[in-house]
Design a protein around this motif. Structure first.
Motif, PDB file in Angstrom:
ATOM      1  N   VAL A 205      -8.379 -41.272 -33.599  1.00 11.74           N
ATOM      2  CA  VAL A 205      -9.741 -41.354 -33.087  1.00 11.74           C
ATOM      3  C   VAL A 205      -9.938 -42.661 -32.309  1.00 11.74           C
TER       4      VAL A 205
ATOM      5  N   SER B  49     -11.847 -46.769 -46.839  1.00 12.50           N
ATOM      6  CA  SER B  49     -11.710 -45.584 -47.685  1.00 12.50           C
ATOM      7  C   SER B  49     -10.447 -45.779 -48.500  1.00 12.50           C
TER       8      SER B  49
ATOM      9  N   ASP C 176     -16.251 -38.824 -35.828  1.00  7.08           N
ATOM     10  CA  ASP C 176     -14.866 -38.337 -35.767  1.00  7.08           C
ATOM     11  C   ASP C 176     -14.024 -38.906 -36.909  1.00  7.08           C
ATOM     12  N   ILE C 177     -14.241 -40.168 -37.239  1.00  5.90           N
ATOM     13  CA  ILE C 177     -13.469 -40.775 -38.330  1.00  5.90           C
ATOM     14  C   ILE C 177     -13.933 -40.232 -39.673  1.00  5.90           C
TER      15      ILE C 177
ATOM     16  N   ARG D 291      -6.797 -39.395 -38.235  1.00  2.68           N
ATOM     17  CA  ARG D 291      -7.899 -40.366 -38.328  1.00  2.68           C
ATOM     18  C   ARG D 291      -7.687 -41.552 -37.394  1.00  2.68           C
TER      19      ARG D 291
ATOM     20  N   ARG E 284      -8.417 -48.558 -43.530  1.00  3.09           N
ATOM     21  CA  ARG E 284      -9.539 -49.410 -43.110  1.00  3.09           C
ATOM     22  C   ARG E 284      -9.770 -49.258 -41.615  1.00  3.09           C
ATOM     23  N   PHE E 285     -11.017 -49.082 -41.221  1.00  2.88           N
ATOM     24  CA  PHE E 285     -11.351 -48.950 -39.808  1.00  2.88           C
ATOM     25  C   PHE E 285     -12.337 -50.046 -39.424  1.00  2.88           C
ATOM     26  N   GLN E 286     -12.109 -50.647 -38.261  1.00  7.18           N
ATOM     27  CA  GLN E 286     -13.083 -51.618 -37.764  1.00  7.18           C
ATOM     28  C   GLN E 286     -13.672 -51.118 -36.468  1.00  7.18           C
ATOM     29  N   LEU E 287     -14.995 -51.121 -36.413  1.00  6.43           N
ATOM     30  CA  LEU E 287     -15.678 -50.598 -35.240  1.00  6.43           C
ATOM     31  C   LEU E 287     -16.630 -51.638 -34.686  1.00  6.43           C
TER      32      LEU E 287
ATOM     33  N   LEU F 203     -17.595 -41.769 -32.357  1.00  9.54           N
ATOM     34  CA  LEU F 203     -16.399 -42.366 -32.956  1.00  9.54           C
ATOM     35  C   LEU F 203     -16.496 -42.331 -34.485  1.00  9.54           C
TER      36      LEU F 203
ATOM     37  N   LEU G 232     -12.949 -50.385 -28.592  1.00  7.62           N
ATOM     38  CA  LEU G 232     -13.605 -49.650 -29.668  1.00  7.62           C
ATOM     39  C   LEU G 232     -13.489 -50.307 -31.033  1.00  7.62           C
TER      40      LEU G 232
ATOM     41  N   SER H 277     -10.421 -51.057 -34.398  1.00  7.47           N
ATOM     42  CA  SER H 277      -9.046 -50.909 -34.868  1.00  7.47           C
ATOM     43  C   SER H 277      -9.014 -50.065 -36.129  1.00  7.47           C
ATOM     44  N   ALA H 278      -7.822 -49.534 -36.439  1.00 11.17           N
ATOM     45  CA  ALA H 278      -7.653 -48.711 -37.633  1.00 11.17           C
ATOM     46  C   ALA H 278      -6.323 -49.036 -38.282  1.00 11.17           C
ATOM     47  N   LYS H 279      -6.295 -48.969 -39.581  1.00  8.81           N
ATOM     48  CA  LYS H 279      -5.071 -49.245 -40.330  1.00  8.81           C
ATOM     49  C   LYS H 279      -5.037 -48.322 -41.542  1.00  8.81           C
TER      50      LYS H 279
ATOM     51  N   ARG I 190     -12.954 -36.800 -40.761  1.00 11.04           N
ATOM     52  CA  ARG I 190     -11.528 -36.612 -41.058  1.00 11.04           C
ATOM     53  C   ARG I 190     -11.086 -37.295 -42.350  1.00 11.04           C
ATOM     54  N   LEU I 191     -11.961 -38.093 -42.951  1.00 13.26           N
ATOM     55  CA  LEU I 191     -11.601 -38.755 -44.215  1.00 13.26           C
ATOM     56  C   LEU I 191     -11.635 -37.736 -45.343  1.00 13.26           C
TER      57      LEU I 191
END
Lengths: 384, 384
Positions: free
Chosen positions: A286, B108, B78-79, A283, B112-115, B75, A315, A317-319, B82-83
């Protein structure tokens, strides 16, 4: 030459040898498959050879006239695979005149195909090994070893010896090693005494990854034998798997002394769930920058927690967080996420250990139990 | 904007609209998906639009703050894909300053994702149809008609109107026609009276094949409705399928008067088994010359037999026989084997009829029963 056999028998064997037919043959005859029909043995053998990799296979058939011919591999494969179940007869008439065209006639229940062939005498001979070393290997050990090493070989043809897997025999195991300079996978598969008795001290050979991928494919459909014979001389190797034979050149040159790259002592050790780590990496990957593919690991022993993070200025960030049992001081370390994912897919265990020292030194991933596999990855420097 | 929904709900709907996201957007916002969250309705709508094809879909969610945003389609897809199963929360903070970056935070259970997003106001509006014709169509008729016509449309973008399927309404049926100039498929799907009452006399529209392929895809996963609403005005069409909406431009220009190409009388009629003919063609096609793809049909009424033959000077030859009930004089006729195979795959019957006159005149293939389909192929001249 004249023989009759079952469609599925011819189809399976043709598909198998076709893997050694080059897509753009340097010489027309290399685009063909060599047929040898032996009336006495009631056997057909098929051979394909791209001058580096060769595959030979044989099967039972009703041979009413011995003979040889070479026929266009792709064309024949395309026809035979589309025929329905049932008997197929293949006939090549004796030639009166050397100038005459060779025509093979394939007859099935639905119709008749005529294909232009070439003389078997034009087909190059597969290498044979007279005076070499011979080792008997169990298929299970070979399959395990290949699965855990092949992925780490280099795909860059200029890197020569690194485009192969290095096999060495030790008194009680066969060791597989593959590296592309950024990561290294080393696997030891145990051998029974009876099998190792025939490995000479200091045995080592580097085999092209392409050859081993074909071996993997042959082993995965093989149902006739538990053992593989490997013959090695100065320049060539041959794998014999029941009725099938795979020949290949060896890779020349000294293989890197990889054992000395693996640290013996570690300051930190972390236990992780392999599948959970892999899906988190898939994940966050990506968002990883396509150039450096960087993912940061932040290890916190007090919280028992691993944080994966990816930052991409364009793009986002992800954590992601996951539990991690850890000994040693907290630290941050970064990797190319692709190398990590490759290794995690191949590690055959649900729990894995990650061992590390400073964030610039090699990191080792290994299964907590089961196969003895060491996956080494060089970290990437974190820019601050 | 803030909402929470199930991962699989967001995933399914994102994949659906993503089909209308161009792979190389002319403007960055077209690479995004438009999100509209409606607190009152408890509904999220997603829209993608490449300025020609547009897809809009909506689904239920727990919306705690209405709002709009556009987010990078690939993007996010894709994320989200995959969750793991479970709830997803998406939040976009109100902006204080128009210059500020728009950041969407997706949370989730694992992380955590920031777009980076863009303003919804930059996203072009989907065309709407105020004053147009509205037709209600049963999904079964639409699906049958598309399957039997779409394959025959031209893939050559310069052929404009031929890159679409032409739909016309008759009193009791909807007619689909597609041709690329070499072959033509015409299908009539019967309509119940209630459905046709709303088709005006002379109704006709040409819809891009690409749009109809997306419609086929949406219909194949649709489980909520049996009817599709089609709205048409001068330049645009809209399909409404339950919560989903597909918009597209129409193809301009007069569609060829194809009915006059179909012969009314035939000298010869042959009954054939569709699957058997198709597999024979697939085999002999292997030897067909790549340039003209020629297969010869030799029809022999006395023997009740069809012989298919292919001659390739470079490769060899193929001949297959099959039973054929025939009326009329024996004849030879040749076709491009690819066109025949395309049509035979789409003909929805086990027995088919082939009707022909001279070997230079159009030939018609049609099912012996079931759907009313006419597949016309122009023969190729046989060189003697």
């Amino acid at each position: 030459m004249k023989f009759t056999c079952a469609q599925n028998e011819l189809n399976t064997n043709l598909s198998l040898v076709s893997r050694a037919v080059p897509s753009r043959p340097n010489h027309p005859v290399l685009g063909n498959v060599l047929f040898v029909a032996d009336e006495e043995k009631g056997e057909i053998s098929l051979t394909a050879f791209d001058l580096s990799l060769g595959i030979k296979t044989s099967f039972q058939a009703t041979v009413s006239e011995s003979g040889t011919v070479t026929l266009p591999a792709k064309l024949l494969n395309d026809i035979v695979s589309r025929l329905s179940d049932g008997e197929i007869t293949l006939v090549v008439e004796e030639q009166d005149d050397a100038e005459e065209q060779i025509l093979a006639t394939l007859t099935s229940v639905s119709g008749r195909f005529q294909l232009r062939g070439m003389l078997a005498t034009e087909f190059p001979q597969l290498p044979s090994i007279e005076n070499g070393e011979t080792i008997i290997l169990p298929i299970t050990a070979l399959t395990e070893g290949l699965k855990a090493s092949l992925f780490a070989a280099s795909t860059d043809e200029t890197k020569q010896v690194l485009t192969g897997v290095h096999l060495t025999g030790t008194p009680d195991s066969l060791e597989f090693a593959a590296t592309d300079g950024h990561r290294l996978s080393v696997v030891q598969t145990p051998l029974e005494e009876a099998e190792t008795s025939n490995i000479t001290q200091g045995f080592g050979v580097t085999i092209p990854a392409r050859t081993l991928r074909e071996l993997e494919r042959i082993l995965s459909v093989n149902q006739t034998t538990d053992l593989v014979t490997l013959r090695v001389d100065e320049g060539q190797i041959i794998f014999e798997i029941g009725d099938q034979k795979l020949t290949s050149r060896k890779l020349e040159g000294a293989y890197p002394a990889y054992q000395q790259l693996i640290p013996k002592k570690f300051d930190r050790s972390v236990t992780l769930e392999r599948k959970r780590l892999l899906s988190s990496l898939e994940r966050v990957a990506v968002l990883a920058d396509q150039k450096n593919n960087l993912v940061k690991f932040s290890l916190d022993g007090d919280k028992g927690q691993l944080t994966l993070s990816v930052e991409s200025p364009d793009l986002g960030s992800a954590k992601e967080l996951m539990p991690a049992e850890m000994s040693g001081d907290n630290t941050d370390i970064a990797f190319n996420v692709k190398y990590l994912m490759d290794g995690l897919k191949a590690l055959p265990a649900s729990q894995i250990s990650m061992q590390l020292n400073e964030s610039t030194q090699p990191v080792i991933f290994s299964p907590l139990d089961g196969l003895k596999m060491t996956y080494l990855v060089m970290p990437v420097q974190i820019r601050n």
